[in-house]
Design an enzyme around this catalytic site. Sequence first.
Site, short mmCIF file in Angstrom:
data_model
loop_
_atom_site.label_atom_id
_atom_site.label_comp_id
_atom_site.label_asym_id
_atom_site.label_seq_id
_atom_site.Cartn_x
_atom_site.Cartn_y
_atom_site.Cartn_z
N SER A 477 0.85 -1.19 0.00
CA SER A 477 0.00 0.00 0.00
C SER A 477 0.89 1.25 0.00
O SER A 477 1.66 1.43 -0.93
CB SER A 477 -0.96 -0.03 1.18
N ASP A 564 -8.69 -5.07 -6.05
CA ASP A 564 -8.38 -4.06 -5.03
C ASP A 564 -9.24 -2.82 -5.23
O ASP A 564 -9.15 -2.16 -6.27
CB ASP A 564 -6.89 -3.70 -5.14
N HIS A 596 -6.85 -5.74 -1.66
CA HIS A 596 -5.77 -4.90 -1.13
C HIS A 596 -4.93 -5.73 -0.16
O HIS A 596 -5.02 -5.62 1.06
CB HIS A 596 -6.36 -3.68 -0.43
#
Length: 653
Positions: A477, A564, A596
């Site tokens: 991320s 995601d 994600h």
Amino acid sequence: MTSTAEATPLIPRDALFGNPTKAQGRLSPDGQWLSWLAPKDGVLNIWVAPRDNPDDAKAMTSSTDRPIRQHFWAPDGKSVNYIQDKGGDENFLLYKVDVATGEETTLTPFENTRVQIIGTSETIKDSILVGLNNRNPQFHDVYMLNLNTGESELVLQNESYAGFMADDTLTVRMAFRQNAEGGTDYFKVTDNVVANEPFEATAMEDSLTTSPAGYTTDGSTLYWIDSRGRNTAALYAQDTATGEKTMIAEDDKADLGGTIRDPKTGEVEAYSVNYLQNEWVAIDPDLKASMEWLDERLDGEFGISSRTDDDQTWIVWNDPLTAPSATYIYDRAASTLTPFYVARPELEGAPLQPMQTVEITSRDGLTLPSYLTLPPGSDTDGDGRPDEAVPMVLLVHGGPWARDEYGFNSAHQMLANRGYAVLSTNFRGSTGFGKDFLNAGNKQWGLKMHDDLIDATDWAISEGITSESQVAIMGGSYGGYATLAGLTFTPDKFACGVDIVGPSNLETLLSTIPPYWAPLVKIFHERMGDPNTEEGLALLKAASPLYKADQITKPLLIAQGANDPRVKQSESDQIVGAMKEAGIPVTYVLYPDEGHGFAKPANNIAFFGIAENFLSECLGGRAEPLGDVLEPSTAEIVEGAEHVKGLQDALGS
């Protein structure tokens, strides 16, 4: 590598990233039942057993694809409940399983809907308040949901609020939403009507460090974690009748974190402070005595994960740091601590390494709380530094409005076992260390936030932990973004990078956020840059690694989930495309059934197998051969299989 490190047994990837034997132990409210997550046919499901006969366990769910990752008991103890999405799309629905009959029901049977739990009660045992965005994907309407019948009744239709808070009577008492400054306005709710004017408000500088922490059962007190007028967030009690606030606790280095509340009254019994390590401070004498009793018997960190209604029986987790985590049943009246399970018994006796806490000073004087793990056998004199420089992985956390913490970390353990020092640094913008530290990261993506990571790397080099040519950067991320920034903005600093679901183009990142984040979009604009202004758009483009992809000269591994909803697949596709166009090699792994991050153990194991062999090529550490690790996973190697040792053979096997 040292001879000791080379002689240390390789910890199998499966032992670190595969299914735990058991996880997330819970007690039913009446203490009659135990529940936990454990594999059924290789997939995590919910199991239940009588408290007095844990061996008489029964699987209550039958998930065959995606693991169930969190569950909770209904307040009346008649059912266990869980939330689940599809393929990582984060559209979580709520399910229940009747303990007596085993019947499973979808309590929120809607498409493209994400459920929120808004309120539960100690006195109303059969119902909860939930938020549903099935009418408008941006806003969650409030419903009263009967957990036994599945019937729901609209309580409040939401046209503009980011969230709500209720008291023990399941009466909505508060609504909140962002204000024009990027802070939060808090509104009283009376008879399900939201007041026109807020009764509390924060400016942007306090928006991530101030929040209400819930009501006491009788509704007379509202707790706050509050940084207004100060740096670190303190714990306050507010009289709901008069509005008067009383400070309960503060700390000058860290924000006050979690609280332990009395199950019956809702009053705070203890609070936590997490600077370098998490510490609980008990206010209630009886709870303090119990915590001290546990502290005498458990090594490392521990905490309470479940309590019965009468508060006489607890489920206690324990992280010994260099041994697998264990869970116990604690009978407070009898003063007994009964083993429940060890999460990963295959790690018992494994060469797990201790995590060190260190403080690093940035170039402009900020203290960066950090965590360091060294390879086995590298520090023979025990001074916290290796006898000679070793390769290092700078492991960067996501968020960025989150933090690294002390404790067992599977990635730290695998990388250290393979011969690398592992450094995780809380760079400016990380949460938990006061609003000054947090706000120092505003509009500093790729700038001072990145400088902090460079400063941490330089510190490790100056301390003799590693050398200039032996550092990789890796993260998920925001950590994936930091990896891309590291290889584009400072292309000579790192030997290679591993980007997991990281954004490459901040403009497109902000234009594709999930609809239910729309009430919070102002915070992204204020803390990253507003794409609706010329200045903000220029800032976002300057901080986007995509536009400097042609500067990449070091090996790069990218991993992405196709579903995601936060960092779309296009973020990885864009930079892979730009690198291909510039003739720069890249390895790109795509998971069609993930979001994600990677929830399925087979996918996680496959990813770390690819990553460790990639790092071995780059830094010279050890690696468990890939073998047939890809077969049970859904990994698609879109680009660059030839750049990872053994990957082409694994694809052909």
